[in-house]
Design an enzyme around this catalytic site. Structure first.
Site, PDB file in Angstrom:
ATOM      1  N   LYS A  37       5.855  43.339  97.935  1.00  0.00           N
ATOM      2  CA  LYS A  37       5.111  44.462  97.354  1.00  0.00           C
ATOM      3  C   LYS A  37       5.942  45.736  97.477  1.00  0.00           C
ATOM      4  O   LYS A  37       6.568  45.965  98.517  1.00  0.00           O
ATOM      5  CB  LYS A  37       3.780  44.596  98.088  1.00  0.00           C
ATOM      6  CG  LYS A  37       2.802  45.601  97.503  1.00  0.00           C
ATOM      7  CD  LYS A  37       1.480  45.576  98.306  1.00  0.00           C
ATOM      8  CE  LYS A  37       0.448  46.544  97.775  1.00  0.00           C
ATOM      9  NZ  LYS A  37      -0.816  46.491  98.562  1.00  0.00           N
ATOM     10  N   SER A  40      -4.690  46.044  95.812  1.00  0.00           N
ATOM     11  CA  SER A  40      -3.580  46.729  95.226  1.00  0.00           C
ATOM     12  C   SER A  40      -2.336  45.834  95.075  1.00  0.00           C
ATOM     13  O   SER A  40      -1.442  46.162  94.308  1.00  0.00           O
ATOM     14  CB  SER A  40      -3.225  47.946  96.072  1.00  0.00           C
ATOM     15  OG  SER A  40      -2.851  47.567  97.370  1.00  0.00           O
ATOM     16  N   SER A  63      -6.714  44.648  99.848  1.00  0.00           N
ATOM     17  CA  SER A  63      -5.604  44.468  98.900  1.00  0.00           C
ATOM     18  C   SER A  63      -4.865  43.160  99.067  1.00  0.00           C
ATOM     19  O   SER A  63      -4.082  42.778  98.195  1.00  0.00           O
ATOM     20  CB  SER A  63      -4.593  45.607  99.061  1.00  0.00           C
ATOM     21  OG  SER A  63      -5.150  46.830  98.647  1.00  0.00           O
TER      22      SER A  63
END
Lengths: 478, 478
Positions: free
Chosen positions: A75, A149, A173
């Site tokens: 990420k 997210s 997330s």
């Protein structure tokens, strides 16, 4: 055929043991990225020559290195040396000089980071659409959001591009995108994985999370990633053992009929009811709990003082160049302006009181089982209202980190409409491995393939093992 | 002669066993109050008839009740049923309907609360002069401040009026007044004593503390007062055992020569050096530590976000009727206005980083030994500057609660100028009893009487006991 090779740890290890070279896996990975044809998944891909050089540097296959030759995605709020870290905000980007602590551990075990994935900007969101880059497509159904997210990390795993990926999880997330893409999302206990080299969302609550196609793979990566980092003030000493046998008389708490929330999604309710029925059928004692106090905790995350933690990160940019911040993030983080330190402490007092209120509830069960999300947010809904569907998506995730719990989002048999089933198991911090033990049982139920790959799910497990008392996980946190 | 009877637990128990009635002790207590002729000690005295009724209700002497017939005083920020609780602010006063949790436990053990004592308003101060009531006179030397914030409670014990008293301690309020009045100040581990029924100063840091003439008496009261209170969100489960034998090779950390602070008070430095020499003479390994990070933590208490905790309590009155608040308290608590929630979180991050920095330092020793205060603030100094001498008084106390440590202020042999000697022992939370073990050794050193009473100090103890490993205190905190 390499194009048919499942990117799971057992399949890749078997292929390497049989003589496949990592360069072949990396080339196949690049082919899969092209085949996915989704410019929203990766914000930055590592140069092919550099990838191959790293693969060559691994030397001959070494089965003692747990992740030898395993490609993974990161990420883009987690540092990978030599890549920019953007947090999905170009104006915030900075070049990472070194790997984040967790990335360094995985690399040391032989894993190969291949690129940085898209996210809701500053990891603020559960939908994946709050980004200036193209929105990643949901791997299962293009009408629904990818989830966030950690959107790109989840989709990359669901499409079989990488064997696992790193996300982060503050409000959910690391779980909601797993539920929306038919994969596993492991949200470790607070402090188990170092957050050194991670752009904070809420520093007191952030964890690095792991996406994988199976519980076994996620847990194996977790065990490599765990390690005490003295430089991380929020690190805790966590022993990450193998998955233990489950307690002989398993008690699982679920939201009561009166307090469970699906916002009218009957298919989701049916999915959850079916999972609970399966839990009962395997002998678990499934007990309904009043979820009102959990929802009260959840509401504090965005309505309370913790928004100020996000402001501590984004505030300077918000002041100097507000247009550089995504408008929805600007609105959310801007909510911290005018919030006083006195408000913050009042929030802590209220949280502490709520923690005490749920303590006996949590002590009465071995773990909780909840729907990973109450319903499936669509892109159309988000376009009409960028806040409400996102808030609803956090119904069963927002309270978890505030209560210091660990979580595991696990695929369940698909719903009647074909959308993926997913439940999340939750327990007190330190019990990650016990969640994995039950997660392995659940992921084997029903007819299901892995992510969006069509690959067969893991073989069905034997019935619930009978644990001796000394087999029950005892994690050390401190 | 009743007038000569030391109000210590052993002396009172012996007198009761020999037939003395509590009414006699209470009458003698009232005589001592009159003899002290100090209107600053008590804000509220319980009516004599009510006291006698409570004494009668005790029935015949019962040696199984640990505090049968023992009179004690209560700082006026702690509820005693039927008395107003003022926190030294008349406009804030409210009638207490019930005893604070700790007062109820002591009363259940046979102790008799006799009145409410003066304090720095809202327990904000270490000097005892920040009160609209008359300032209590220091029991030893009228030129120096009584110490605070638990001024009245400390002086009442030092004058032999009560056998023990309750204070509170957030920044040092349970230690500094002990050091200034030649008595023992026990500051328990956070959460060991319930704060239900206590007006908060900083709720995340407050503890109820105990003053007594001897370590044994303070520890005995502590063991009665400890008890988990599910209604107090900050309560912790602490096992309060008897004083253990000391570790065979005791390592004691002290501030290094380079970082110790006395602000020019050579007599205080000589007192501390002599105590350290005695510790070495008894076989302890006394090691110098860099105190810089401890001072950095200490500075956060009043310069950082924690002032907002005081504002959470005083803020409404400060807004509606600022003149009702003592001018110095108004200035300090007013510092929270304009402090943002973002500032608060930045403070927590910094504290967490400092905690990690001192962790290995603390782990390298069994406990710390520090001067209770670096020098003696005088009334004249405070009249000229109400802030600086107060801040200096917290040099060795302000960091303690922020680091979750327990503390014990113990009298040491007096200084060359006749002012009382005092050192404070500090250890990780849960090790209260180990501190008491060493405290008992120290209080027996040199020529000394108890408080300002002239009563003989406890008999000299045998040399340091040799502990078996299994005797070493293992407290359970959770």
């Amino acid at each position: 055929m390499l194009t048919d090779l499942p990117f799971t740890l057992p399949a890749l290890r078997a292929a390497y043991a049989a003589g496949l070279a990592p360069a072949g896996v990396l080339a196949e990975m690049l082919r899969r990225i092209r085949a996915a044809d989704d410019p929203g998944i990766f914000i930055h891909l590592i140069d092919e020559a550099a990838l191959l050089a790293e693969a060559v540097a691994l030397g001959p296959y070494d089965p003692d290195r747990a992740l030898w030759g395993i490609p993974f995605a990161v990420k883009d709020n987690i540092d990978v040396a030599g890549c920019p870290t953007t947090a999905a905000c170009p104006a915030f980007a900075r070049m990472a000089e070194a790997d984040a602590f967790v990335v360094a551990r995985l690399r040391a075990a032989g894993a190969i980071p291949v690129g940085k994935t898209n996210l809701d900007q500053f990891a603020t969101g559960l939908v994946g659409v709050r980004t200036p880059w193209p929105v990643p497509r949901n791997a299962i159904d293009p009408a629904i959001v990818p989830g966030g997210s950690s959107s790109g990390s989840a989709v990359a795993v669901a499409r079989g591009i990488v064997a696992f990926s790193l996300g982060t999880d503050t409000a959910g997330s690391g779980r909601v995108p797993a539920g929306l893409n038919n994969i596993v999302g492991l949200k470790p206990s607070l402090g188990a994985l170092s957050t050194s080299g991670v752009v904070p969302a809420c520093r007191t609550l952030d964890v690095v999370s792991i996406f994988a196609l199976t519980v076994a793979d996620a847990h194996a990566v977790f065990r490599v990633a765990v390690g005490y980092d003295a430089a991380d003030p929020y690190a805790r000493r966590v022993v990450a053992g193998p998955m233990p046998a489950l307690p002989p008389a398993l008690r699982i708490g679920i939201p009561s009929r009166q307090t469970i929330r699906f916002f009218g999604d009957d298919a989701q309710q049916a999915m959850f009811d079916a999972t609970c029925a399966s839990l009962r059928a395997m002998g678990a004692d499934v007990v309904e709990l009043d979820f009102t106090p959990f929802y009260a905790v959840a509401a504090m995350l965005y309505e309370g003082a913790w928004v100020a933690e996000r402001h501590a990160v984004v505030g300077p940019l918000l002041a100097s160049d507000p247009q550089a911040v995504h408008p929805v993030i600007r609105q959310i983080v801007g909510g911290a302006v005018g919030m006083t330190a006195t408000d913050a402490f009042k929030g802590f007092y209220r949280l502490e009181a709520l923690r005490r209120a749920v303590e006996p509830v949590l002590a009465s069960v071995d773990m909780l089982c909840v729907p990973t999300m109450p319903t499936f947010p669509t892109l159309a809904e988000l376009a009409a209202d960028p806040i409400t569907p996102n808030s609803r998506a956090g119904t069963y995730t927002n309270f978890v980190n505030l209560l210091g719990m660990c979580g595991l989002a696990v695929p369940a048999p698909p719903r009647a409409d074909g959308r993926p089933g997913s439940v999340t198991l939750l327990a007190a911090g330190g019990r990650d491995a016990t969640l994995a033990s039950l997660g392995q049982v659940i992921e084997a139920w029903g007819e299901r393939t892995l992510g969006a790959t069509g690959w067969a799910r893991p073989a069905t497990l034997p019935a619930l093992a009978r644990a001796m008392p000394e087999d029950i996980e005892l994690a050390v946190c401190g």
